[in-house]
Design an enzyme around this catalytic site. Structure first.
Site, PDB file in Angstrom:
ATOM      1  N   TYR A   1     -19.762  40.759 168.311  1.00 20.46           N
ATOM      2  CA  TYR A   1     -20.327  41.492 169.315  1.00 20.46           C
ATOM      3  C   TYR A   1     -19.714  42.670 168.797  1.00 20.46           C
ATOM      4  CZ  TYR A   1     -22.092  37.508 171.964  1.00 20.46           C
ATOM      5  OH  TYR A   1     -23.070  36.974 172.091  1.00 20.46           O
TER       6      TYR A   1
ATOM      7  N   ASN B   1     -20.972  25.078 169.692  1.00 12.93           N
ATOM      8  CA  ASN B   1     -21.135  26.795 169.975  1.00 12.93           C
ATOM      9  C   ASN B   1     -19.283  27.113 169.485  1.00 12.93           C
ATOM     10  OD1 ASN B   1     -22.075  29.840 170.739  1.00 12.93           O
ATOM     11  ND2 ASN B   1     -20.416  28.908 172.505  1.00 12.93           N
ATOM     12  N   GLU B   2     -19.254  28.335 169.479  1.00  9.74           N
ATOM     13  CA  GLU B   2     -17.560  28.305 169.220  1.00  9.74           C
ATOM     14  C   GLU B   2     -16.632  27.832 169.425  1.00  9.74           C
ATOM     15  OE1 GLU B   2     -17.722  32.303 172.165  1.00  9.74           O
ATOM     16  OE2 GLU B   2     -19.099  33.557 170.564  1.00  9.74           O
TER      17      GLU B   2
ATOM     18  N   GLN C   1     -28.655  38.983 174.495  1.00  7.43           N
ATOM     19  CA  GLN C   1     -29.525  37.797 174.778  1.00  7.43           C
ATOM     20  C   GLN C   1     -30.738  38.108 174.855  1.00  7.43           C
ATOM     21  OE1 GLN C   1     -27.850  34.797 176.857  1.00  7.43           O
ATOM     22  NE2 GLN C   1     -26.133  34.861 176.132  1.00  7.43           N
TER      23      GLN C   1
ATOM     24  N   GLU D   1     -29.452  31.914 176.831  1.00 10.08           N
ATOM     25  CA  GLU D   1     -28.468  30.933 177.344  1.00 10.08           C
ATOM     26  C   GLU D   1     -29.004  30.977 179.228  1.00 10.08           C
ATOM     27  OE1 GLU D   1     -24.295  32.199 176.584  1.00 10.08           O
ATOM     28  OE2 GLU D   1     -23.666  30.466 177.661  1.00 10.08           O
TER      29      GLU D   1
ATOM     30  N   GLU E   1     -25.013  34.983 166.848  1.00 18.56           N
ATOM     31  CA  GLU E   1     -24.488  35.967 168.155  1.00 18.56           C
ATOM     32  C   GLU E   1     -24.426  36.977 167.647  1.00 18.56           C
ATOM     33  OE1 GLU E   1     -22.692  34.358 171.130  1.00 18.56           O
ATOM     34  OE2 GLU E   1     -23.015  32.600 171.140  1.00 18.56           O
TER      35      GLU E   1
HETATM   36  O1  AHR Z   1     -23.609  35.748 174.512  1.00 18.66           O
HETATM   37  C1  AHR Z   1     -22.602  35.179 175.580  1.00 18.66           C
HETATM   38  C2  AHR Z   1     -20.840  34.564 174.943  1.00 18.66           C
HETATM   39  O2  AHR Z   1     -20.822  34.712 174.224  1.00 18.66           O
HETATM   40  C3  AHR Z   1     -21.817  32.911 174.564  1.00 18.66           C
HETATM   41  O3  AHR Z   1     -21.963  32.341 175.607  1.00 18.66           O
HETATM   42  C4  AHR Z   1     -20.394  32.715 173.745  1.00 18.66           C
HETATM   43  O4  AHR Z   1     -20.743  31.789 172.457  1.00 18.66           O
HETATM   44  C5  AHR Z   1     -19.700  34.091 173.522  1.00 18.66           C
HETATM   45  O5  AHR Z   1     -18.612  34.358 173.186  1.00 18.66           O
END
Ligand code: AHR
Length: 510
Positions: free
Chosen positions: A253, A177-178, A358, A30, A309
């Site tokens: 995450y 995205n999201e 990432q 990103e 992600e």
């Molecule tokens: O990876 C960092 C961020 O985490 C991304 O931009 C977003 O999609 C997620 O919330």
């Protein structure tokens, strides 16, 4: 020193499962902190060896992993990104503020052509996320045309004017995205309609076939998944078996504590370590439950689940920009990665792609760059990707832990201390196994059935402490070594693993 734990795992060599797509080992880059600028891209004037600005040591390292795909330009950034600002002469490219990540100015010097050149250098498939949050349908449609159309058209002429004659191949396309959060704070129903609309105008030009990936749920938002599955369009033996989109994405995450206090990447105790792994293991529950919903609407499993992600998210390193998400990476992170891959392998019937967040300098990175010395550091997580490379496009084999240590109680949950998975390709079986016990060795009998083993090699990733990590000064503090404690056993093989370790055992099949 406590006695080693013992375990026995059955490995069936002749019960093939689905293919473990190499795309489970995908990556994400990103416009965030030092991922693109300073990470992948240093500019043609840099003293760091580069090709048209792309950092060559980064390329070389990622090629070691057989990097299968790269997702770009975001993340949250994708829904603010206007691709036309990132093509043409660099000095003429408009600038913007990257409001999500550090509120810094983006000069758009790394744009479509630079990204596609990077993918070509990496040998990776591009996965482009279009702007559905603040862009337009026409803008996204024209980007697809610019990238993938041959012949003559307004966008083809624009591409050629910018120096690229032939269309590129773009297999993967993200529809925002999201969208439930930074991508527009939309409701599931509203997004589902937008995804259908945007997907309609993302055309397949020539023989390029877009695998369109809709924004999926935030972690355990099961309503979102069900709403999208109702919206996916026709499936099965209809006239349009591809549906409007071909997959939905899931983000999860591994975070401890609150968003404000996620904890240090390197200063943690053993309780934090176990809590982290319990949190990481939740990926299995999420995939299982989302898959169950998908099964109701799509029992033939035509719609993929793409975990685009995932990874650990800690407090940023002291003294670094809080918006740049720069964090260190220890053996703990490597074990989180190993655990995730076992989970992805177990769900390969539905999970077709995954992208760690990432690749360089951001969150659970493969690579960290040191601005002071220009050194490139391979993280412990990098080594898990490298050691698991043999699983790319291999056929999953059945494994079952039939005897083993009791699950460890952790808070209100528990953690299985042994995790494993296996696959077979080209006369070789690869077994990945983690001993997650912080303190005890593990003696594992691999009870091999359905075939004979003619030879074996093994590697292990461990370190004196859970907190050990790699730096420019000590780049190999955590690095794989040969595992010499593999011996024959009447049932197959006996593998002794150190405490807190990840190992791969490669079996030459007779
Ligand atoms: O990876 C960092 C961020 O985490 C991304 O931009 C977003 O999609 C997620 O919330």
């Amino acid at each position: 020193m406590s006695a080693p734990a013992t375990a026995r795992a059955v490995l069936d060599l002749d019960v093939p499962g689905p293919v473990l797509s190499r795309h489970l080992y995908g990556h994400f880059a990103e416009h965030l902190g030092g991922c693109i600028y300073g990470g992948f891209y240093v500019g043609p004037e840099s003293e760091i060896p580069n090709q048209d600005g792309i950092r060559l040591d980064v390329v070389e390292a990622l090629r070691e992993l057989g990097i299968p795909n790269l997702r770009w330009p975001g993340g949250c950034f994708a829904d603010e990104y206007h691709w036309k600002d990132g093509v043409g002469p660099k000095q003429d490219r408009p600038r913007m503020i990257n409001t999500h990540w550090g509120d810094v100015e983006e000069n758009n010097h790394f744009g479509t052509h630079e990204f596609m050149a990077l993918c070509e250098l990496l040998g990776a498939d591009p996965y482009i996320t279009g702007n559905l949050g603040s862009g337009t349908v026409a803008e996204m449609s024209e980007w697809v045309e610019y990238l993938t159309r041959d012949g003559d058209s307004p966008m083809v002429r624009a591409r050629r004017a910018n120096g690229r004659e032939d269309p590129w191949r773009v297999p993967f396309w993200g529809l925002g995205n999201e969208s439930w959060g930074c991508g527009g704070n939309q409701r599931a129903e509203a997004y589902a309609d937008l995804a259908r609309q945007y997907a309609t105008y993302c055309r397949d030009h020539g023989d390029n076939r877009l695998y369109k990936i809709a924004v999926g749920p935030d972690q355990d938002d099961y309503h979102w998944t069900e709403t999208l599955m109702k919206a996916v369009g026709t499936l099965g033996c209809s006239r349009n078996p591809r549906g409007y989109f071909q997959a939905i994405a899931l983000h999860m995450y591994t975070v401890l504590g609150s968003w404000e206090h996620k904890g240090s990447a390197t200063a943690f105790d053993t309780d934090d370590y176990y809590a982290t792994l319990v949190r990481a293991a939740r990926m299995d529950e999420l995939i299982t439950r989302h898959s169950s919903i998908m099964d109701c609407y799509d029992p033939g499993r035509q719609v993929g689940l793409v975990v685009d992600e995932w990874g650990t998210w800690w407090d940023v390193e002291p003294g670094t920009n809080p918006g740049f998400l720069y964090q260190q990476n220890t053996l703990r992170d490597a074990l989180v990665a190993g655990l995730h891959f076992d989970i992805f392998h177990a769900h390969a019937e539905r999970v077709v792609m995954a992208n760690i967040a990432q690749t360089v300098n951001v969150l659970q990175a493969m690579l960290l760059t040191d601005p002071a010395t220009n050194a490139l550091v391979r993280t412990p997580t990098f080594h898990v990707f490298a050691m698991n490379r043999g699983h790319h496009d291999a056929t999953r084999l059945r494994t079952a832990l039939v005897e083993g240590p009791d699950a460890r109680p952790v808070g209100e949950g528990s953690l299985d201390l042994v995790s494993l998975s296996a696959s077979r390709k080209d006369g070789t079986a690869l077994v990945s196994v983690s001993n997650l016990d912080a303190d005890r060795e593990l003696e594992l009998v691999l009870d091999v059935r359905g075939g004979a083993v003619a030879g074996h090699t093994a590697r292990v990733l461990t370190a004196p402490t859970l907190q050990t990590h790699n730096t420019a000064e000590q780049p190999d503090a955590v690095a794989p070594t040969e595992l010499t404690t593999v011996t024959d056993d009447p049932r197959g093989l006996r593998v002794t693993l150190p405490a807190h370790s990840f190992a791969t055992v490669s079996l030459t099949l007779a």
